[in-house]
Design a protein around this motif. Structure first.
Motif, PDB file in Angstrom:
ATOM      1  N   MET A   1       7.954  39.181 -14.538  1.00 24.91           N
ATOM      2  CA  MET A   1       9.234  39.847 -14.505  1.00 24.91           C
ATOM      3  C   MET A   1       8.960  41.342 -14.463  1.00 24.91           C
ATOM      4  N   ASP A   2       9.676  42.068 -13.641  1.00 22.26           N
ATOM      5  CA  ASP A   2       9.493  43.512 -13.633  1.00 22.26           C
ATOM      6  C   ASP A   2      10.822  44.199 -13.348  1.00 22.26           C
ATOM      7  N   GLY A   3      10.831  45.495 -13.570  1.00 28.03           N
ATOM      8  CA  GLY A   3      12.009  46.338 -13.438  1.00 28.03           C
ATOM      9  C   GLY A   3      11.920  47.427 -14.487  1.00 28.03           C
ATOM     10  N   THR A   4      12.923  48.260 -14.538  1.00 28.58           N
ATOM     11  CA  THR A   4      12.892  49.362 -15.498  1.00 28.58           C
ATOM     12  C   THR A   4      13.226  48.852 -16.898  1.00 28.58           C
ATOM     13  N   HIS A   5      13.141  49.763 -17.861  1.00 25.60           N
ATOM     14  CA  HIS A   5      13.562  49.424 -19.217  1.00 25.60           C
ATOM     15  C   HIS A   5      15.049  49.096 -19.201  1.00 25.60           C
ATOM     16  N   ALA A   6      15.459  48.211 -20.094  1.00 24.55           N
ATOM     17  CA  ALA A   6      16.857  47.806 -20.258  1.00 24.55           C
ATOM     18  C   ALA A   6      17.418  47.103 -19.025  1.00 24.55           C
ATOM     19  N   ALA A   7      16.549  46.398 -18.291  1.00 27.72           N
ATOM     20  CA  ALA A   7      16.989  45.641 -17.118  1.00 27.72           C
ATOM     21  C   ALA A   7      17.180  44.164 -17.440  1.00 27.72           C
ATOM     22  N   GLY A   8      16.984  43.789 -18.698  1.00 30.77           N
ATOM     23  CA  GLY A   8      17.179  42.400 -19.107  1.00 30.77           C
ATOM     24  C   GLY A   8      15.947  41.525 -18.978  1.00 30.77           C
ATOM     25  N   LYS A   9      14.776  42.134 -18.816  1.00 27.87           N
ATOM     26  CA  LYS A   9      13.544  41.364 -18.628  1.00 27.87           C
ATOM     27  C   LYS A   9      13.206  40.519 -19.850  1.00 27.87           C
ATOM     28  N   THR A  10      13.253  41.111 -21.032  1.00 29.12           N
ATOM     29  CA  THR A  10      12.843  40.410 -22.251  1.00 29.12           C
ATOM     30  C   THR A  10      13.754  39.221 -22.529  1.00 29.12           C
ATOM     31  N   THR A  11      15.044  39.429 -22.420  1.00 29.41           N
ATOM     32  CA  THR A  11      15.989  38.322 -22.614  1.00 29.41           C
ATOM     33  C   THR A  11      15.698  37.207 -21.630  1.00 29.41           C
ATOM     34  N   THR A  82       4.458  44.040 -15.487  1.00 29.43           N
ATOM     35  CA  THR A  82       3.081  43.933 -15.016  1.00 29.43           C
ATOM     36  C   THR A  82       2.350  45.241 -15.300  1.00 29.43           C
ATOM     37  N   ILE A  83       1.051  45.257 -15.044  1.00 34.50           N
ATOM     38  CA  ILE A  83       0.326  46.519 -15.220  1.00 34.50           C
ATOM     39  C   ILE A  83       0.740  47.536 -14.164  1.00 34.50           C
ATOM     40  N   VAL A  84       1.300  47.081 -13.065  1.00 30.82           N
ATOM     41  CA  VAL A  84       1.824  48.009 -12.054  1.00 30.82           C
ATOM     42  C   VAL A  84       2.970  48.815 -12.661  1.00 30.82           C
ATOM     43  N   ASN A  85       3.780  48.182 -13.513  1.00 30.95           N
ATOM     44  CA  ASN A  85       4.864  48.865 -14.208  1.00 30.95           C
ATOM     45  C   ASN A  85       4.299  49.970 -15.094  1.00 30.95           C
ATOM     46  N   VAL A  86       3.232  49.649 -15.811  1.00 27.73           N
ATOM     47  CA  VAL A  86       2.605  50.639 -16.699  1.00 27.73           C
ATOM     48  C   VAL A  86       2.108  51.826 -15.880  1.00 27.73           C
ATOM     49  N   LEU A  87       1.473  51.551 -14.755  1.00 25.41           N
ATOM     50  CA  LEU A  87       1.004  52.623 -13.871  1.00 25.41           C
ATOM     51  C   LEU A  87       2.166  53.472 -13.367  1.00 25.41           C
ATOM     52  N   ALA A  88       3.222  52.823 -12.914  1.00 28.37           N
ATOM     53  CA  ALA A  88       4.373  53.560 -12.369  1.00 28.37           C
ATOM     54  C   ALA A  88       4.980  54.485 -13.428  1.00 28.37           C
ATOM     55  N   TYR A  89       5.141  53.982 -14.653  1.00 30.31           N
ATOM     56  CA  TYR A  89       5.680  54.834 -15.718  1.00 30.31           C
ATOM     57  C   TYR A  89       4.707  55.950 -16.066  1.00 30.31           C
ATOM     58  N   ASP A 148      12.784  53.111 -11.238  1.00 26.69           N
ATOM     59  CA  ASP A 148      13.039  52.070 -10.246  1.00 26.69           C
ATOM     60  C   ASP A 148      12.412  52.455  -8.913  1.00 26.69           C
ATOM     61  N   ALA A 149      12.622  53.703  -8.486  1.00 30.64           N
ATOM     62  CA  ALA A 149      12.080  54.163  -7.202  1.00 30.64           C
ATOM     63  C   ALA A 149      10.552  54.167  -7.212  1.00 30.64           C
ATOM     64  N   ILE A 150       9.952  54.656  -8.291  1.00 29.06           N
ATOM     65  CA  ILE A 150       8.484  54.708  -8.367  1.00 29.06           C
ATOM     66  C   ILE A 150       7.894  53.307  -8.427  1.00 29.06           C
ATOM     67  N   LEU A 151       8.539  52.408  -9.169  1.00 32.82           N
ATOM     68  CA  LEU A 151       8.060  51.025  -9.217  1.00 32.82           C
ATOM     69  C   LEU A 151       8.036  50.418  -7.814  1.00 32.82           C
TER      70      LEU A 151
END
Length: 191
Positions: A1-11, A82-89, A148-151
């Motif tokens: 699952m990926d997306g920005t913070h508060a996108a509902g991923k954890t739920t 994903t680790i791609v998310n960590v890189l993007a942030y 979102d754009a950087i991801l």
């Protein structure tokens, strides 16, 4: 699952995990290592410092380590980013990186290039949910559009396809949609 913070991923990952457990699948949900990072605690909870290279490398390494350990004895791992998310942030938060930081970010990207294709399917959500009282999300909520754009740019640059989760679905609808997509992509059977 990926997306920005508060996108509902954890739920969503917890709901998906429950769905697959009811089907008898040996499944596990992987949480967010950033929430247990001492670096992030200092930055987010105690406002003692800003985002820096050490904090970003710590989260990158912790994320990869947790993913490997969590997946080890399970048939299905559903990861909260994903680790791609960590890189993007990291690219977003390290403003004006110096030569060393730039070199490390490039190394992280090269690792992501080699590693990101190990994910069987990356579902990308762009919904936005408010989470009152969540200091971790509050610290980066104003970055959601940029993140979102950087991801998306990072995934495109790495050549990793995303499966776009339609917006506006409730949790049960999201679960059904993801389960159907996983089956269609040959990732995991419908159950």
């Amino acid at each position: 699952m990926d997306g920005t913070h508060a996108a509902g991923k954890t739920t969503l990952i917890h709901a998906l995990t429950a769905h697959y457990r009811r089907q008898g699948v040996n499944v596990v949900a992987m949480g967010e290592p950033a929430r247990t990072s001492p670096f992030m605690e200092e930055i987010v909870l105690y406002d003692r410092s800003g985002f820096d290279l050490a904090a970003e490398v710590d989260v990158f390494a912790a994320h990869l380590g947790l993913q490997l350990r969590t997946a080890r004895n399970h048939t299905l791992l559903i990861a909260d980013k994903t680790i791609v998310n960590v890189l993007a942030y990291a690219r977003l938060l390290l403003v004006d990186p110096d030569e060393r930081s730039t070199a490390v970010l490039e190394a992280m990207e090269m690792f992501c290039l080699a590693w990101a294709h190990t994910y069987d399917m990356i579902v990308f959500t762009q919904d936005r949910y408010t989470q009152p009282g969540d200091a971790f999300r509050a610290k980066v909520t104003d970055l959601q559009n940029d993140a979102d754009a950087i991801l998306r740019q990072t995934y495109t640059r790495l050549g990793v396809p995303l499966v776009e989760l339609p917006g506006g679905l409730d949790t049960d609808e999201r679960v059904r949609w993801v389960v159907d997509q996983a089956a269609r992509h040959g990732v995991f059977p419908t159950g």
